[in-house]
Design a protein around this motif. Structure first.
Motif, PDB file in Angstrom:
ATOM      1  N   ALA A  86       0.835  -1.202   0.000  1.00  0.00           N
ATOM      2  CA  ALA A  86       0.000   0.000   0.000  1.00  0.00           C
ATOM      3  C   ALA A  86       0.869   1.252   0.000  1.00  0.00           C
ATOM      4  O   ALA A  86       1.968   1.268   0.560  1.00  0.00           O
ATOM      5  N   ASN A  87       0.350   2.310  -0.644  1.00  0.00           N
ATOM      6  CA  ASN A  87       1.078   3.573  -0.676  1.00  0.00           C
ATOM      7  C   ASN A  87       1.252   4.116   0.745  1.00  0.00           C
ATOM      8  O   ASN A  87       0.384   3.951   1.604  1.00  0.00           O
ATOM      9  N   CYS A  88       2.383   4.781   0.974  1.00  0.00           N
ATOM     10  CA  CYS A  88       2.705   5.244   2.327  1.00  0.00           C
ATOM     11  C   CYS A  88       3.438   6.572   2.248  1.00  0.00           C
ATOM     12  O   CYS A  88       4.274   6.784   1.356  1.00  0.00           O
ATOM     13  N   THR A  89       3.122   7.464   3.172  1.00  0.00           N
ATOM     14  CA  THR A  89       3.808   8.756   3.253  1.00  0.00           C
ATOM     15  C   THR A  89       4.673   8.866   4.506  1.00  0.00           C
ATOM     16  O   THR A  89       5.569   9.699   4.563  1.00  0.00           O
ATOM     17  N   ASP A  90       4.414   8.030   5.499  1.00  0.00           N
ATOM     18  CA  ASP A  90       5.196   8.021   6.737  1.00  0.00           C
ATOM     19  C   ASP A  90       6.367   7.061   6.558  1.00  0.00           C
ATOM     20  O   ASP A  90       6.312   5.888   6.948  1.00  0.00           O
ATOM     21  N   ARG A  91       7.472   7.557   5.970  1.00  0.00           N
ATOM     22  CA  ARG A  91       8.569   6.708   5.500  1.00  0.00           C
ATOM     23  C   ARG A  91       9.099   5.699   6.517  1.00  0.00           C
ATOM     24  O   ARG A  91       9.245   4.527   6.189  1.00  0.00           O
ATOM     25  N   PRO A  92       9.385   6.069   7.737  1.00  0.00           N
ATOM     26  CA  PRO A  92       9.991   5.053   8.615  1.00  0.00           C
ATOM     27  C   PRO A  92       9.053   3.917   8.993  1.00  0.00           C
ATOM     28  O   PRO A  92       9.508   2.872   9.446  1.00  0.00           O
ATOM     29  N   HIS A  93       7.736   4.105   8.828  1.00  0.00           N
ATOM     30  CA  HIS A  93       6.783   3.113   9.321  1.00  0.00           C
ATOM     31  C   HIS A  93       5.926   2.528   8.192  1.00  0.00           C
ATOM     32  O   HIS A  93       4.791   2.128   8.429  1.00  0.00           O
ATOM     33  N   CYS A  94       6.453   2.492   7.006  1.00  0.00           N
ATOM     34  CA  CYS A  94       5.683   2.001   5.860  1.00  0.00           C
ATOM     35  C   CYS A  94       5.661   0.472   5.836  1.00  0.00           C
ATOM     36  O   CYS A  94       6.561  -0.198   6.355  1.00  0.00           O
ATOM     37  N   GLN A  95       4.639  -0.057   5.170  1.00  0.00           N
ATOM     38  CA  GLN A  95       4.493  -1.511   5.032  1.00  0.00           C
ATOM     39  C   GLN A  95       5.533  -2.049   4.056  1.00  0.00           C
ATOM     40  O   GLN A  95       5.681  -1.545   2.951  1.00  0.00           O
ATOM     41  N   TRP A  96       6.248  -3.095   4.477  1.00  0.00           N
ATOM     42  CA  TRP A  96       7.254  -3.737   3.610  1.00  0.00           C
ATOM     43  C   TRP A  96       6.545  -4.648   2.618  1.00  0.00           C
ATOM     44  O   TRP A  96       5.542  -5.275   2.956  1.00  0.00           O
ATOM     45  N   PRO A  97       7.015  -4.740   1.369  1.00  0.00           N
ATOM     46  CA  PRO A  97       6.351  -5.607   0.388  1.00  0.00           C
ATOM     47  C   PRO A  97       6.411  -7.080   0.789  1.00  0.00           C
ATOM     48  O   PRO A  97       7.365  -7.536   1.428  1.00  0.00           O
ATOM     49  N   GLN A  98       5.386  -7.838   0.403  1.00  0.00           N
ATOM     50  CA  GLN A  98       5.353  -9.277   0.645  1.00  0.00           C
ATOM     51  C   GLN A  98       6.401  -9.969  -0.240  1.00  0.00           C
ATOM     52  O   GLN A  98       6.758  -9.470  -1.319  1.00  0.00           O
ATOM     53  N   PRO A  99       6.895 -11.145   0.176  1.00  0.00           N
ATOM     54  CA  PRO A  99       7.899 -11.852  -0.638  1.00  0.00           C
ATOM     55  C   PRO A  99       7.428 -12.125  -2.057  1.00  0.00           C
ATOM     56  O   PRO A  99       8.211 -12.019  -3.011  1.00  0.00           O
ATOM     57  N   TRP A 100       6.136 -12.493  -2.222  1.00  0.00           N
ATOM     58  CA  TRP A 100       5.664 -12.781  -3.572  1.00  0.00           C
ATOM     59  C   TRP A 100       5.580 -11.515  -4.417  1.00  0.00           C
ATOM     60  O   TRP A 100       5.747 -11.564  -5.650  1.00  0.00           O
ATOM     61  N   GLN A 101       5.334 -10.370  -3.775  1.00  0.00           N
ATOM     62  CA  GLN A 101       5.328  -9.114  -4.517  1.00  0.00           C
ATOM     63  C   GLN A 101       6.734  -8.768  -5.000  1.00  0.00           C
ATOM     64  O   GLN A 101       6.915  -8.322  -6.146  1.00  0.00           O
ATOM     65  N   LEU A 102       7.707  -8.966  -4.134  1.00  0.00           N
ATOM     66  CA  LEU A 102       9.094  -8.767  -4.562  1.00  0.00           C
ATOM     67  C   LEU A 102       9.478  -9.779  -5.637  1.00  0.00           C
ATOM     68  O   LEU A 102      10.254  -9.465  -6.543  1.00  0.00           O
ATOM     69  N   GLY A 103       8.912 -10.997  -5.548  1.00  0.00           N
ATOM     70  CA  GLY A 103       9.201 -12.016  -6.556  1.00  0.00           C
ATOM     71  C   GLY A 103       8.754 -11.585  -7.950  1.00  0.00           C
ATOM     72  O   GLY A 103       9.470 -11.777  -8.930  1.00  0.00           O
ATOM     73  N   ILE A 104       7.552 -11.008  -8.039  1.00  0.00           N
ATOM     74  CA  ILE A 104       7.057 -10.517  -9.328  1.00  0.00           C
ATOM     75  C   ILE A 104       7.931  -9.380  -9.838  1.00  0.00           C
ATOM     76  O   ILE A 104       8.277  -9.310 -11.029  1.00  0.00           O
ATOM     77  N   LEU A 105       8.297  -8.469  -8.935  1.00  0.00           N
ATOM     78  CA  LEU A 105       9.173  -7.356  -9.316  1.00  0.00           C
ATOM     79  C   LEU A 105      10.501  -7.864  -9.840  1.00  0.00           C
ATOM     80  O   LEU A 105      10.972  -7.429 -10.903  1.00  0.00           O
ATOM     81  N   PHE A 106      11.090  -8.804  -9.113  1.00  0.00           N
ATOM     82  CA  PHE A 106      12.399  -9.318  -9.526  1.00  0.00           C
ATOM     83  C   PHE A 106      12.302 -10.124 -10.825  1.00  0.00           C
ATOM     84  O   PHE A 106      13.255 -10.145 -11.613  1.00  0.00           O
ATOM     85  N   PHE A 107      11.154 -10.794 -11.060  1.00  0.00           N
ATOM     86  CA  PHE A 107      10.985 -11.516 -12.323  1.00  0.00           C
ATOM     87  C   PHE A 107      10.945 -10.541 -13.500  1.00  0.00           C
ATOM     88  O   PHE A 107      11.538 -10.796 -14.553  1.00  0.00           O
ATOM     89  N   ALA A 108      10.252  -9.420 -13.305  1.00  0.00           N
ATOM     90  CA  ALA A 108      10.208  -8.401 -14.361  1.00  0.00           C
ATOM     91  C   ALA A 108      11.605  -7.858 -14.639  1.00  0.00           C
ATOM     92  O   ALA A 108      12.012  -7.708 -15.806  1.00  0.00           O
ATOM     93  N   LEU A 109      12.346  -7.571 -13.567  1.00  0.00           N
ATOM     94  CA  LEU A 109      13.707  -7.082 -13.748  1.00  0.00           C
ATOM     95  C   LEU A 109      14.589  -8.146 -14.399  1.00  0.00           C
ATOM     96  O   LEU A 109      15.474  -7.820 -15.201  1.00  0.00           O
ATOM     97  N   ALA A 110      14.340  -9.428 -14.066  1.00  0.00           N
ATOM     98  CA  ALA A 110      15.121 -10.511 -14.676  1.00  0.00           C
ATOM     99  C   ALA A 110      14.868 -10.593 -16.182  1.00  0.00           C
ATOM    100  O   ALA A 110      15.803 -10.799 -16.973  1.00  0.00           O
ATOM    101  N   MET A 111      13.615 -10.436 -16.599  1.00  0.00           N
ATOM    102  CA  MET A 111      13.311 -10.459 -18.033  1.00  0.00           C
ATOM    103  C   MET A 111      13.970  -9.283 -18.749  1.00  0.00           C
ATOM    104  O   MET A 111      14.458  -9.425 -19.881  1.00  0.00           O
ATOM    105  N   LEU A 112      14.011  -8.142 -18.084  1.00  0.00           N
ATOM    106  CA  LEU A 112      14.698  -6.993 -18.669  1.00  0.00           C
ATOM    107  C   LEU A 112      16.200  -7.271 -18.778  1.00  0.00           C
ATOM    108  O   LEU A 112      16.846  -6.843 -19.743  1.00  0.00           O
ATOM    109  N   SER A 113      16.748  -8.005 -17.808  1.00  0.00           N
ATOM    110  CA  SER A 113      18.165  -8.373 -17.886  1.00  0.00           C
ATOM    111  C   SER A 113      18.423  -9.352 -19.028  1.00  0.00           C
ATOM    112  O   SER A 113      19.423  -9.237 -19.741  1.00  0.00           O
TER     113      SER A 113
END
Length: 602
Positions: free
Chosen positions: A128-155
């Motif tokens: 979720a979007n966050c404006t309170d930087r030190p206390h923002c929600q960290w992404p779920q592992p599967w969300q990071l997995g999708i992000l990293f897969f996209a970056l891997a395809m770009l690589s």
């Protein structure tokens, strides 16, 4: 100053086959083909740089990642994209050829950037979007997995595109003629110039849309641009010179290294025989390289230590024990560029800083212009591109024309001088960045504010110097790699160039993590890390990188510069090197095989 034409230690001997320059080969290629290639490259770079320029901002604001985690992700991703070029070069040379490798790489990049667009458009794919930087929600592992897969395809896409685009463009020119060599030299600069101008025009709008309008729309635009670049590339396919894959030079180099290790105790003499097949038996483009005197120990791989190493056709029975002098010379070419390659790595580390820490600096300055407009942090990368484009335009369109009128011949700044200037600019860039960061941090602390009251404009000089560093050092080193290598190894030249970028990324990430751990020992505030640069000592880090630049300048002047423009000795340019065994199929009678091999008892 140097003339437009230069000699190379890896100079190729004239082809023996006069049919190589058939009328069909002359109909294709040239600037007509290069227009399509440069058009494709311009839109591809537009798409990739739209992502690269603002990836730091996207990960910070949409994935709520910490600054040091973002720096590591960006640098490791950039490094992986560049190291993938080695695999791409191998596949291109061995199986697909440059045209198809470029095409498949572009399709992989399109898939990757399409997934990135979906992560921006579908909010469930990120935290979720966050404006309170030190206390923002960290992404779920599967969300990071999708992000990293996209970056891997770009690589993966970058692995197909980066080692082949310059090499494929260079294939369109006949470098056996003075005109072709001059066109090739201009191609390097215009290749950089055209796509940089396209980026300057387009990225201002794309990055602004990403930051201030919509990340979804901002990613959809480069997705369409990449699809358009593929279309341009396919439209021009009938004009291209397509060279068939001749086998990977990398495997030949591995064979030479293995054979040298097996014969490391052999000593040579005037009666030593070498395996040297004729031009028609060569694996790469039927072109024989000039035999040179450097790295003589590698020639042990071509020593015929026993007649039984050859079969009835006078070919090696075991290619991992006996190699040709041609294969040895190819490895010599690669080793000959390594000293300059190391220099490039140090220069590229400086370029990386502006895409990460430079953008973080911009975020914590006053970005307002008037009352209603804020400059997107990603725009600052345009400063580097504008500086690069201005210099190339001045150099190609003003400096060379003026010197041609004065000297009656086109002259250029020597490659050595341009690299020296690039190194000095990299040092100056880091010194300026350190001084500005200290003043920015001090003003923010006095104002007790996350954002410094200083204008973002104070950061313009360091971004401009980074662009000039690229214009002098990166362009020259890319030109050196490509011109130093024979035609059969141009893909290797591209791969080596991007490998240097990759190592610079990995080294940068390693230095950042070492400094972070070393300076945070004992509960102290780290030079780097956290979510607020005001609590760090980023200027100390910049001074450290500047010190590495000074060491690089000393290294280049006293060592690496001696490997630029070294000419082979006159007695090496022979169609049939002395004491070599020809192939009977070339129409030459086999010479008497005399084997005088001395074993080193050590």
């Amino acid at each position: 100053m140097e003339n437009a034409t230069t000699n190379s230690p890896c100079e190729e001997e004239p082809k023996q086959d006069e049919h190589a320059s058939a009328p069909q080969a002359q109909e294709a290629g040239g600037w007509r083909s290069v227009y399509y290639i440069i058009g494709n490259e311009s839109f591809e770079k537009l798409a990739s740089m739209s992502l690269i320029s603002n990836l730091t901002m996207y990960l910070l604001t949409r994935y709520n990642l910490s600054a040091i985690f973002v720096v590591n992700v960006v640098q490791i991703w950039n490094g992986s994209s560049n190291v993938a070029s080695i695999i791409g070069a191998f596949i291109s040379d061995t199986y697909l050829g440059r045209f198809r490798t470029l095409l498949f790489g572009s399709i992989a990049s399109l898939l990757g950037i399409l997934i990135m667009t979906l992560t921006a458009g579908i909010h469930q794919l990120r935290p979720a979007n966050c404006t309170d930087r030190p206390h923002c929600q960290w992404p779920q592992p599967w969300q990071l997995g999708i992000l990293f897969f996209a970056l891997a395809m770009l690589s993966v896409g970058a692995g197909g595109i980066r080692p082949c685009n310059i090499a494929f463009g260079a294939d369109q020119f006949d470098t056996k003629t003075e005109k072709g060599r001059a066109q090739l030299e201009s191609f390097f600069n215009w290749w950089y110039f055209t796509f940089t101008i396209a980026l300057v025009i387009a990225l201002t709008g794309v990055v602004y849309i990403q930051t201030n309008v919509s990340w979804t729309l901002g990613f959809a635009i480069p997705t369409l641009c990449l699809a358009f670049s593929i279309a341009i590339f396919l439209i021009g396919q009938h004009t291209y010179i397509r060279k068939k894959p001749q086998g990977s030079v990398f495997s030949d180099m591995a064979k030479v290294i293995t054979a040298v290790c097996r014969k490391c105790k052999l000593k040579t003499s005037d009666r030593t025989r070498y395996y040297d097949p004729g031009p028609s038996e060569l694996d790469h483009n039927n072109v024989r390289l000039v035999r040179t005197d450097r790295f003589k120990f590698l020639e042990k791989a071509a020593i015929i230590s026993d007649p039984s190493e050859l079969n009835e056709q006078l070919k090696p029975k075991n290619v991992w024990r006996l190699c040709s002098l041609q294969q040895v010379e190819e490895l010599k070419c690669l080793l000959g560029i390594l000293p300059v390659w190391v220099t490039g790595i140090c220069c590229f580390i400086v370029m990386d800083q502006q895409n990460t820490f430079g953008v973080l600096q911009v975020i914590q300055t006053n970005r307002s212009i008037g009352k209603h407009f804020k400059v997107p942090p990603g725009w600052m990368n345009l400063v580097s591109m504008v500086a690069l484009s201005i210099w190339i335009f001045i150099y190609e369109c003003i400096y060379i024309r003026v010197t041609k009128k004065i000297n009656k011949k086109a002259t250029r700044l020597s490659m050595s001088l341009r690299i020296r200037i690039g190194i000095l600019l990299s040092i100056l860039c880091m010194l300026v960045a350190a001084i500005v960061e200290q003043k920015r941090r001090d003003s923010a602390l006095r104002a007790k504010s996350f954002t410094s009251p200083m204008s973002f404009a104070v950061l313009l000089p360091q971004f401009a110097l980074s662009g000039l560093n690229e214009a002098f050092a990166a362009v020259s080193i890319m030109e050196f790699f490509t011109t130093e290598m024979p035609e059969s190894m141009r893909t290797v030249a591209g791969a080596v160039f991007f490998l240097s970028l990759s190592i610079a990324n990995y080294l940068g990430s390693l230095i950042v993590n070492i400094i972070h751990k070393a300076t945070s020992h004992g509960g102290r505030n780290s030079w780097l890390g956290g979510n607020d640069l005001n609590d760090n000592k980023l200027d100390y880090y910049y001074y450290l990188i500047a010190a590495l630049g000074v060491l690089n300048f000393v290294y280049f002047n006293f060592f690496a510069s001696h490997f630029l423009g070294k000419k082979p000795s006159n007695d090496t340019k022979k169609v049939q090197p002395k004491n070599s065994i020809p192939n009977q199929q070339n129409g030459e009678p086999p010479q008497e095989k005399v084997f005088d091999i001395t074993i080193d008892p050590r």
